[in-house]
Design a protein around this motif. Structure first.
Motif, PDB file in Angstrom:
ATOM      1  N   GLU A  54       0.821  -1.202   0.000  1.00 58.60           N
ATOM      2  CA  GLU A  54       0.000   0.000   0.000  1.00 58.60           C
ATOM      3  C   GLU A  54       0.866   1.268   0.000  1.00 58.60           C
ATOM      4  O   GLU A  54       0.578   2.236  -0.712  1.00 58.60           O
ATOM      5  CB  GLU A  54      -0.870  -0.042   1.246  1.00 58.60           C
ATOM      6  CG  GLU A  54      -1.890   1.035   1.310  1.00 58.60           C
ATOM      7  CD  GLU A  54      -2.664   0.902   2.610  1.00 58.60           C
ATOM      8  OE1 GLU A  54      -3.466  -0.040   2.734  1.00 58.60           O
ATOM      9  OE2 GLU A  54      -2.413   1.726   3.493  1.00 58.60           O
ATOM     10  N   ASP A 105      -6.801  -2.775  -4.342  1.00 60.56           N
ATOM     11  CA  ASP A 105      -6.011  -3.543  -3.390  1.00 60.56           C
ATOM     12  C   ASP A 105      -6.589  -4.952  -3.300  1.00 60.56           C
ATOM     13  O   ASP A 105      -7.797  -5.125  -3.363  1.00 60.56           O
ATOM     14  CB  ASP A 105      -6.065  -2.843  -2.028  1.00 60.56           C
ATOM     15  CG  ASP A 105      -4.887  -3.223  -1.157  1.00 60.56           C
ATOM     16  OD1 ASP A 105      -4.047  -4.025  -1.613  1.00 60.56           O
ATOM     17  OD2 ASP A 105      -4.802  -2.722  -0.022  1.00 60.56           O
ATOM     18  N   GLU A 106      -5.707  -5.944  -3.136  1.00 65.29           N
ATOM     19  CA  GLU A 106      -6.108  -7.351  -3.032  1.00 65.29           C
ATOM     20  C   GLU A 106      -6.865  -7.784  -4.293  1.00 65.29           C
ATOM     21  O   GLU A 106      -7.886  -8.446  -4.207  1.00 65.29           O
ATOM     22  CB  GLU A 106      -7.003  -7.612  -1.806  1.00 65.29           C
ATOM     23  CG  GLU A 106      -6.610  -6.859  -0.544  1.00 65.29           C
ATOM     24  CD  GLU A 106      -5.557  -7.584   0.288  1.00 65.29           C
ATOM     25  OE1 GLU A 106      -5.053  -8.609  -0.204  1.00 65.29           O
ATOM     26  OE2 GLU A 106      -5.237  -7.091   1.372  1.00 65.29           O
TER      27      GLU A 106
HETATM   28 MG    MG Z   1      -2.326  -3.901   1.793  1.00 65.87          MG
END
Ligand code: MG
Ligand code: ATP
Length: 480
Positions: free
Chosen positions: A176, A240-241
């Protein structure tokens, strides 16, 4: 704590916001008109604006446009009453963070406020690379190992292009942070950066969160909703992910990448959007493709520019730097003086294998600072803080202060309770397989024949493992 500006002509509403948000620890400023709101944005630089749409004089929509021009990264929540939702939707289309219908429920608005403040923080707080931040509100990617130097170089190289970037790495390796650094060094650094966490949002909502919907698209769709991708027009969307994204939505992302357009749910026409996609995952996408959970075409499209973050155990030389950084960071946060750390404790930190990577190191240091009994942190403080305090018979005073077998057992227990995937056995075995293989290669300085011998494997078997675990051998010494 954040500074929140409330713009509304209703004094009572301003007052109640002031009361509620001050109790939450925020600093609250108020303005009674759009004009006064704009002046306050210029003067006080709030972290968030909450503004009514209908006010005498300049409307909320006009005021939003002006505020957006002053700072396109400032999150704005629009308040609206029944009957003026169209204007609020218009504002979200122009990039406003979200809108709420009056009267609203306090817990719901507080949750939205937290999200908006977090989004604003991600856009505004600079991420320093390889340097301790000069100011308290800045974040940093710490590490001067050659593996991290390569990461900085890669960020420098790809940030100013408009290329889609895939950030890969185990949990807690800093994906991140890297996404934010990429954004800040990109040509879109002054425009919005919106984060969508594909696991945190239920599958059924993810599609509408990303792409929005038209009024009547399904039961309950009483108004049009603008999705995050459309809201981030000219900016960056961080998926994200992405390895956990449902298959059907993957197709829509592929289409966004190829055609630069989206379709709202129930929409009849494609809507052109100009966004840069940055994605991250800790999943093994190759296996996910083989097992049919991830689209092969999207995988190839994403993998063109990918950035692999090294696990902490493969850049142990960075542990002292990170330790000093987190000691300072947590002491400042908890407002305590820095007790320092003993040499033995440092050795302890360097010998652990950190399955949770930098996040786990940060947590362990914080925990050690909380529980230490005064004086510099020592081996016992560290051993207790590394996530196995509840294990029986920890021998913290012997020459083997941390029992690796217990740590592994503990870690496996955590995986068993955290994971919901079907093939857990295989993925854990793969994990151990990749650690054993890469460590053997490191020991033999990249010599595959020697490593095969060391492990009691044939050379072809070792080669197939290197391939399977995607172990990269770079300059014969660094593996990631
Ligand atoms: Mg993360
Ligand atoms: N190199 C680094 N320097 C300083 N802090 C770091 C570094 N890498 C990670 N961190 C910190 O560790 C924590 C985890 O980092 P981050 O959330 O970026 O990891 P992640 O790879 O996205 O993990 P996950 O896959 O679990 O989401 C954050 O608090 C982050 O600030």
């Amino acid at each position: 704590m954040a500074t929140i500006l409330i713009v509304d002509d209703d004094p009572q509403l301003r007052q109640s916001f002031k009361k509620i948000l001050s109790a939450e620890g925020h600093r609250v400023q108020t303005a009674s008109s759009g004009e006064a709101g704009i002046a306050a944005v210029e003067k006080d630089k709030p972290d968030l604006v909450i503004m009514d749409v209908r006010m005498p004089g300049m409307t909320g929509l006009e005021a939003y446009q002006k505020i957006n021009r002053i700072d396109p990264k400032l999150p704005v929540i629009i308040m609206t009453a029944f009957g003026t939702t169209d204007t609020a939707i218009e504002a979200t289309k122009m990039g406003a963070f979200d809108y709420v219908l009056k009267p609203f429920e306090i817990p719901a608005i507080l949750e939205l406020i937290d999200k908006a403040i977090q989004a604003g923080h991600f856009m505004h707080a600079q991420v320093q690379m390889d340097a301790t931040p000069k100011e308290a509100h800045q974040d940093a990617i710490i590490g001067s190992s050659s593996a991290m130097q390569q990461v900085y170089k890669a960020i420098g190289r790809v940030a100013p292009t408009d290329a889609t970037v895939l950030i890969r790495g185990e949990s807690g390796t800093g994906k991140e942070l890297v996404a934010r650094a990429l954004y800040q060094h990109s040509l879109r650094g002054t425009m919005p950066f919106l984060v969508i966490n594909c696991v945190a949002i239920p599958d059924t909502l993810l599609e509408s969160e990303l792409f929005g919907y038209e009024k009547g698209a399904f039961t309950g769709a009483v108004n049009r909703k603008i999705g995050k991708v459309e809201q981030a027009h000219k900016g960056t969307v961080f998926l994200d992910e992405i390895g956990d994204m449902p298959f059907t939505i993957q197709a829509k992302i592929l289409r966004l990448l190829q055609e630069k357009s989206i379709e709202r749910l129930g929409g009849k026409q494609p809507i052109p959007v100009d966004v840069r996609i940055v994605a991250a995952t800790n999943r093994d996408l190759e296996t996910a493709v083989k097992e049919g959970h991830f689209r092969e075409d999207l995988y190839y499209r994403l993998k063109v520019v990918s950035l692999q973050l090294p696990p902490l155990r493969e850049r142990k030389e960075d542990i002292p730097l990170l330790t000093d950084y987190f000691m300072k960071h947590h002491c400042r946060d908890m407002q305590i003086s820095n007790p320092g750390i003993s040499e033995k404790a440092r050795t302890e930190l360097s010998s652990y294998f950190w399955p949770g990577n930098v996040r786990e190191l940060s947590n362990a240091i914080q925990k050690a600072l909380i529980f230490c009994k005064g004086g510099p942190l020592d081996v016992r403080d560290i051993a207790q803080a590394i996530d196995h305090t509840d294990l029986p018979e920890m021998e913290t005073d012997t020459s083997h202060p941390v029992r690796p077998d217990l740590i592994i057992r503990k870690w496996v227990q955590k995986q068993l309770s955290d994971h919901t995937e079907d093939n857990l056995f295989e993925s854990l075995m793969d994990y151990f397989g990749s650690v054993v293989t890469s460590e053997a290669l490191k020991k033999t300085e990249g010599n595959r024949s020697q490593a095969a011998k060391l492990l009691g494997l044939s050379r072809p078997t070792l080669l197939s493992k290197i391939d399977r675990y995607n172990i990269k051998i770079k300059a014969d010494v660094d593996f990631y």
